[in-house]
Scaffold this motif. Structure first.
Motif, PDB file in Angstrom:
ATOM      1  N   ARG A 112       3.981  -6.026   2.162  1.00 52.81           N
ATOM      2  CA  ARG A 112       4.157  -4.947   2.177  1.00 52.81           C
ATOM      3  C   ARG A 112       4.470  -5.570   3.846  1.00 52.81           C
ATOM      4  O   ARG A 112       5.490  -3.805   4.109  1.00 52.81           O
ATOM      5  CB  ARG A 112       2.441  -4.989   2.485  1.00 52.81           C
ATOM      6  N   ARG A 113       4.159  -6.352   5.079  1.00 53.19           N
ATOM      7  CA  ARG A 113       4.703  -5.729   6.229  1.00 53.19           C
ATOM      8  C   ARG A 113       6.871  -6.492   5.972  1.00 53.19           C
ATOM      9  O   ARG A 113       7.291  -5.305   6.704  1.00 53.19           O
ATOM     10  CB  ARG A 113       4.511  -7.040   6.734  1.00 53.19           C
ATOM     11  N   GLU A 114       7.428  -6.711   5.007  1.00 55.11           N
ATOM     12  CA  GLU A 114       9.025  -6.870   5.094  1.00 55.11           C
ATOM     13  C   GLU A 114       9.412  -5.935   4.065  1.00 55.11           C
ATOM     14  O   GLU A 114      10.165  -5.172   4.354  1.00 55.11           O
ATOM     15  CB  GLU A 114       7.924  -8.402   3.867  1.00 55.11           C
ATOM     16  N   LEU A 115       7.702  -5.242   3.331  1.00 52.59           N
ATOM     17  CA  LEU A 115       8.700  -3.791   2.687  1.00 52.59           C
ATOM     18  C   LEU A 115       8.993  -2.709   3.506  1.00 52.59           C
ATOM     19  O   LEU A 115       9.802  -2.176   3.361  1.00 52.59           O
ATOM     20  CB  LEU A 115       7.889  -3.683   1.347  1.00 52.59           C
ATOM     21  N   PHE A 116       7.919  -2.585   4.069  1.00 55.16           N
ATOM     22  CA  PHE A 116       8.119  -1.004   5.506  1.00 55.16           C
ATOM     23  C   PHE A 116       9.008  -1.287   6.507  1.00 55.16           C
ATOM     24  O   PHE A 116       9.831  -0.868   6.716  1.00 55.16           O
ATOM     25  CB  PHE A 116       6.531  -1.786   6.270  1.00 55.16           C
ATOM     26  N   ARG A 117       9.323  -2.771   7.106  1.00 54.25           N
ATOM     27  CA  ARG A 117      10.434  -3.268   8.094  1.00 54.25           C
ATOM     28  C   ARG A 117      11.791  -3.099   7.291  1.00 54.25           C
ATOM     29  O   ARG A 117      13.099  -3.068   8.289  1.00 54.25           O
ATOM     30  CB  ARG A 117      10.090  -4.858   8.533  1.00 54.25           C
ATOM     31  N   SER A 118      11.423  -3.732   5.821  1.00 52.68           N
ATOM     32  CA  SER A 118      13.604  -3.479   5.169  1.00 52.68           C
ATOM     33  C   SER A 118      13.686  -2.027   5.436  1.00 52.68           C
ATOM     34  O   SER A 118      14.956  -1.768   5.373  1.00 52.68           O
ATOM     35  CB  SER A 118      13.598  -3.425   3.990  1.00 52.68           C
TER      36      SER A 118
ATOM     37  N   ALA B 243       2.362   6.582  -0.564  1.00 49.58           N
ATOM     38  CA  ALA B 243       3.578   6.944  -2.193  1.00 49.58           C
ATOM     39  C   ALA B 243       4.783   7.267  -0.886  1.00 49.58           C
ATOM     40  O   ALA B 243       6.017   7.040  -1.672  1.00 49.58           O
ATOM     41  CB  ALA B 243       2.605   7.874  -2.788  1.00 49.58           C
ATOM     42  N   GLN B 244       4.927   8.141  -0.337  1.00 46.71           N
ATOM     43  CA  GLN B 244       5.112   8.776   0.607  1.00 46.71           C
ATOM     44  C   GLN B 244       6.109   7.966   1.030  1.00 46.71           C
ATOM     45  O   GLN B 244       7.725   7.911   1.020  1.00 46.71           O
ATOM     46  CB  GLN B 244       5.026  10.044   1.731  1.00 46.71           C
ATOM     47  N   TYR B 245       5.793   6.891   1.342  1.00 43.33           N
ATOM     48  CA  TYR B 245       6.532   5.622   2.537  1.00 43.33           C
ATOM     49  C   TYR B 245       7.334   4.268   1.574  1.00 43.33           C
ATOM     50  O   TYR B 245       8.515   4.248   1.548  1.00 43.33           O
ATOM     51  CB  TYR B 245       4.765   4.918   3.206  1.00 43.33           C
ATOM     52  N   LEU B 246       6.866   4.900   0.552  1.00 47.24           N
ATOM     53  CA  LEU B 246       7.038   3.452  -0.965  1.00 47.24           C
ATOM     54  C   LEU B 246       8.001   4.467  -1.205  1.00 47.24           C
ATOM     55  O   LEU B 246       9.249   3.561  -1.624  1.00 47.24           O
ATOM     56  CB  LEU B 246       6.223   2.893  -1.809  1.00 47.24           C
ATOM     57  N   ARG B 247       8.673   6.293  -1.711  1.00 46.01           N
ATOM     58  CA  ARG B 247       9.951   6.430  -2.230  1.00 46.01           C
ATOM     59  C   ARG B 247      10.376   6.043  -1.424  1.00 46.01           C
ATOM     60  O   ARG B 247      12.074   6.391  -1.485  1.00 46.01           O
ATOM     61  CB  ARG B 247       9.451   7.705  -2.438  1.00 46.01           C
ATOM     62  N   HIS B 248      10.242   6.804   0.277  1.00 41.65           N
ATOM     63  CA  HIS B 248      11.383   6.552   1.910  1.00 41.65           C
ATOM     64  C   HIS B 248      12.532   5.101   1.358  1.00 41.65           C
ATOM     65  O   HIS B 248      12.985   4.722   1.377  1.00 41.65           O
ATOM     66  CB  HIS B 248      11.094   6.562   2.197  1.00 41.65           C
TER      67      HIS B 248
END
Length: 255
Positions: free
Chosen positions: A150-156, A209-214
């Motif tokens: 999750r952290r790597e996904l968010f930071r990407s 869900a909005q963060y994941l789409r972005h």
């Protein structure tokens, strides 16, 4: 006939001749003066009667005053007893109020503990039923995204605006899954778990869900996993903005 030459003769005659004395007295004194002794005697009798009546009245008044004093003493005693009773009642009511407040505090703590326990159980049931939740909502699980992923996904590709609290909430989301949708396309699902889902749960799920789409550029869906829902979120459920998986009752029963 007795001859009167001097005043002494007149005085002696008045003393010795009662008839002469009475006649002289009648001539000298008026009828009113003659009747005065009799009238005075009658007045004296009436005054004496009035005095006796007044004495009787005074005695009755004195008796009434004594009775009233006795009544007042009894009333004063009752008032003192009532004051003592009122004080006892006040102390009792205060103790009852304190007990009720303690009971309310205990109930609040108990409700909080039960809520936390149910929330923890809902989270565990959500994690254990991840595949079942995806299947029930029409998806197939590819991977469960957690921890470092999750952290790597968010930071990407961080969202353009977020607060440290939002980022922390995303890191500790109840469940984030990568999935295949019904058309076989990759997508994401953000799930928030609760015994009774409310607006806070739906807001977190929608935000994640909005963060994941972005971040990914892929479709992402928001869902809640709960036993029951607050009426405030029913419109979101009816409109399809939020998907719902109902946790079974046995998920909250001791094993």
């Amino acid at each position: 006939m007795t001859t009167i030459n001097t005043s002494d003769d007149l005085l002696r005659l008045l003393r010795e001749d009662s008839t002469f004395y009475a006649e002289a007295r009648r001539l000298v004194l008026s009828d009113e003066l003659l009747a005065l002794p009799e009238r005075f005697a009658a007045l004296a009798n009436r005054v004496d009667g009035f005095i006796e009546e007044q004495r009787a009245v005074n005695e009755r008044v004195d008796g009434f005053i004594e009775e009233q004093r006795a009544v007042n003493e009894r009333v004063d005693g009752f008032i003192e007893e009532q004051k003592a009773t009122n004080e006892e009642q006040r102390v009792f009511n205060q103790r009852v109020d304190e007990f009720i407040e303690e009971q309310r505090a205990t109930n609040r703590r108990l409700e909080t503990a039960i809520g936390e326990l149910r929330g923890d159980q809902a989270y565990r049931a959500c994690r254990e039923r991840a595949d079942e939740i995806a299947e029930e909502l029409g998806f197939t699980v590819i991977d469960i995204i957690s921890g470092l992923q999750r952290r790597e996904l968010f930071r990407s590709n961080p969202p353009p605006t977020f607060t440290p609290g939002d980022r922390r909430s995303f890191y500790y989301a109840d469940l984030i899954m990568q999935m295949w949708d019904q058309q076989g396309n990759p997508a994401y699902l953000a799930v928030e778990a609760s015994y009774t889902a409310d607006e806070r749960d739906t807001q977190r799920a929608l935000r994640n869900a909005q963060y994941l789409r972005h971040i990914t550029g892929l479709p992402a869906y928001a869902a809640i996993a709960s036993r029951q829902n607050d009426r405030a979120i029913q419109e979101l459920l009816d409109g399809g903005s939020i998907l719902w998986y109902q946790l079974p009752d046995e998920a909250f029963k001791p094993e």
